[in-house]
Design a protein around this motif. Structure first.
Motif, PDB file in Angstrom:
ATOM      1  N   GLN A   1       7.403 -12.415   0.546  1.00 13.71           N
ATOM      2  CA  GLN A   1       7.148 -11.118   1.161  1.00 13.71           C
ATOM      3  C   GLN A   1       5.772 -11.122   1.834  1.00 13.71           C
ATOM      4  OE1 GLN A   1       8.851  -7.844   1.417  1.00 13.71           O
ATOM      5  NE2 GLN A   1       7.154  -7.856   2.876  1.00 13.71           N
ATOM      6  N   ASN A   2       5.731 -10.764   3.093  1.00 12.77           N
ATOM      7  CA  ASN A   2       4.461 -10.661   3.794  1.00 12.77           C
ATOM      8  C   ASN A   2       3.774  -9.338   3.460  1.00 12.77           C
ATOM      9  OD1 ASN A   2       5.051 -13.076   5.111  1.00 12.77           O
ATOM     10  ND2 ASN A   2       5.995 -12.024   6.857  1.00 12.77           N
ATOM     11  N   PHE A   3       2.487  -9.424   3.222  1.00 10.25           N
ATOM     12  CA  PHE A   3       1.659  -8.243   2.988  1.00 10.25           C
ATOM     13  C   PHE A   3       0.509  -8.247   3.993  1.00 10.25           C
ATOM     14  CE2 PHE A   3       3.610  -8.986  -1.136  1.00 10.25           C
ATOM     15  CZ  PHE A   3       3.877  -7.707  -1.622  1.00 10.25           C
ATOM     16  N   ALA A   4      -0.031  -7.073   4.236  1.00 12.18           N
ATOM     17  CA  ALA A   4      -1.264  -6.951   5.027  1.00 12.18           C
ATOM     18  C   ALA A   4      -2.112  -5.878   4.380  1.00 12.18           C
ATOM     19  CB  ALA A   4      -0.953  -6.582   6.473  1.00 12.18           C
TER      20      ALA A   4
ATOM     21  N   ALA B   1       6.559  -1.253   5.892  1.00 11.57           N
ATOM     22  CA  ALA B   1       6.313  -0.240   4.866  1.00 11.57           C
ATOM     23  C   ALA B   1       4.808  -0.053   4.731  1.00 11.57           C
ATOM     24  CB  ALA B   1       6.914  -0.652   3.527  1.00 11.57           C
ATOM     25  N   VAL B   2       4.378   1.176   4.591  1.00 11.69           N
ATOM     26  CA  VAL B   2       2.953   1.471   4.553  1.00 11.69           C
ATOM     27  C   VAL B   2       2.620   2.238   3.279  1.00 11.69           C
ATOM     28  CG1 VAL B   2       1.009   2.479   5.773  1.00 11.69           C
ATOM     29  CG2 VAL B   2       2.977   1.643   7.057  1.00 11.69           C
TER      30      VAL B   2
ATOM     31  N   VAL C   1       6.727  -6.663   6.728  1.00  8.58           N
ATOM     32  CA  VAL C   1       5.384  -6.676   6.170  1.00  8.58           C
ATOM     33  C   VAL C   1       5.167  -5.351   5.440  1.00  8.58           C
ATOM     34  CG1 VAL C   1       4.289  -5.778   8.276  1.00  8.58           C
ATOM     35  CG2 VAL C   1       2.917  -7.063   6.626  1.00  8.58           C
ATOM     36  N   ILE C   2       4.466  -5.422   4.322  1.00 14.36           N
ATOM     37  CA  ILE C   2       4.055  -4.229   3.574  1.00 14.36           C
ATOM     38  C   ILE C   2       2.565  -4.060   3.809  1.00 14.36           C
ATOM     39  CG2 ILE C   2       3.805  -3.178   1.305  1.00 14.36           C
ATOM     40  CD1 ILE C   2       6.268  -4.824   0.427  1.00 14.36           C
ATOM     41  N   LEU C   3       2.208  -2.943   4.408  1.00 17.21           N
ATOM     42  CA  LEU C   3       0.833  -2.696   4.831  1.00 17.21           C
ATOM     43  C   LEU C   3       0.128  -1.814   3.802  1.00 17.21           C
ATOM     44  CD1 LEU C   3      -1.474  -2.740   6.867  1.00 17.21           C
ATOM     45  CD2 LEU C   3      -0.281  -0.972   8.180  1.00 17.21           C
TER      46      LEU C   3
END
Length: 352
Positions: free
Chosen positions: A117-120, A37-38, A95-97
């Protein structure tokens, strides 16, 4: 890929997930498909700069890696936290970018609430265990743009006024990296050149075309006929001014030469498309460097420059000189300063 149009859709998705969820908080989709998701920056798609480049990297990841992505286009800073909360609650994405430094504060608040939850984040550093931060060494790419500008000013292409311009969205450390590299490159090849800086500011510093145009025209009226920008979508105002008044510009982030090929001599490339692709690649492989800061420079093809698409005729010897400087940076012979207060020391050291 698809755009998540509004929060109503998000809430519907959330209610469906909550109805069937097991109660565990684990990142990623339920099958083998990798999903990202961006949350784009406020200038949205069509900015011909940062957001469009990220989207290009995601499309490449979709085509080459099979990584699927959804995106949202926030309209205000207050939307960032809301989107982060809703997307994380869906427990759908590997990942949520998050795109841009203005998403730092909401990410610092939201990421600890969803430890599984992974984020970047691209273009900022957030030191949280479930966040990977990716930044670019903009000063290295801007050094090449500055060297090109300094050499062009010493040629017959521009007027005799040995000043070059710089327009940034804001006077902040992340954008001052552009300025530092630009000034260092210009003065390295042309010791007598002076950089004239101005900042867009206001409520929409990255999308205020009118103000950027006014700044560019004012600089031109003072004799500056070559201007580099680090202002996102606002930079389109610089290009409009260059076309109307008849001077030269240097683009940023993507190859903007094609926008006004008779007036844009080059573009500094900030390859956030590469950053977005790498994040997708790592998410698919399960190798996201969570909690770490990743910095992409010339050696990683994270930054660079290009004259492709410009109709402005630049002496080949100038390009050769810039390429030689690029190699010196790659070889470690030159370490480009990343803040304006380091430029003088860099130049003094390089002169020895």
């Amino acid at each position: 890929m698809k755009k998540i149009k509004n929060l109503i859709l998000l809430m519907l998705c959330l209610s469906t997930v909550m109805a069937f969820a097991s109660g565990s908080q684990e990142s990623g989709s339920s099958d083998d498909e990798t999903r990202v998701a961006v949350i784009l920056g406020l200038s949205g798609l069509g900015d011909l700069s940062f957001n469009d480049l990220v989207y290009t990297g995601l499309e490449k990841a979709d085509e080459e890696l099979g990584v699927k992505f959804d995106y949202v286009e926030p309209k205000s800073i207050s939307d960032f936290e809301t989107y982060m909360q809703q997307l994380a609650s869906m427990e759908t994405y590997d990942v949520i970018l998050c795109i841009g430094f203005d998403q730092v504060d909401p990410l610092v608040k939201v990421a600890p609430q969803f430890p599984g939850q992974n984020f970047a984040i691209i273009d900022a550093f957030v030191e949280i265990p479930n966040v990977v931060s990716v930044v670019a060494q903009e000063h290295e790419g801007s050094f090449l743009a500055g060297a090109l500008a300094g050499l062009v000013k010493a040629s017959s292409l521009t007027n005799d006024n040995n000043e070059i311009g710089y327009i940034a969205a804001l006077d902040i450390p992340s954008l001052n990296k552009f300025y530092a590299g630009y000034e260092a490159g210009a003065r390295y090849v042309n010791p007598d050149v002076t950089v004239v800086p101005n900042f867009v500011g206001g409520n929409a510093p990255f999308s205020d075309i009118t103000t950027a145009k006014e700044i560019a025209l004012k600089q031109f009226s003072q004799g500056v006929d070559l201007i580099y920008h680090a202002a996102g979508g606002s930079g389109l105002g610089l290009f409009q001014a260059a076309k109307e008044a008849g001077f030269y510009a240097i683009g940023v982030n993507s190859n903007q030469n094609i926008l006004e090929p008779d007036h844009i001599i080059a573009s500094m490339l900030k390859r956030v498309d590469v950053a977005a692709y790498k994040i997708c690649e790592q998410a698919k492989a399960g190798t996201l460097p969570l909690g770490e800061l990743v910095s992409l420079g010339l050696a990683d093809e994270g930054v660079g420059y290009t004259v492709e698409g410009s109709n402005v005729s630049i002496d080949p010897s100038i390009i050769e000189a810039v390429e030689a400087l690029k190699q010196k940076v790659l070889d470690g012979e030159l370490v480009v300063p990343d803040s304006p207060d380091k430029v003088d020391a860099f130049l003094e050291s390089a002169a020895k």
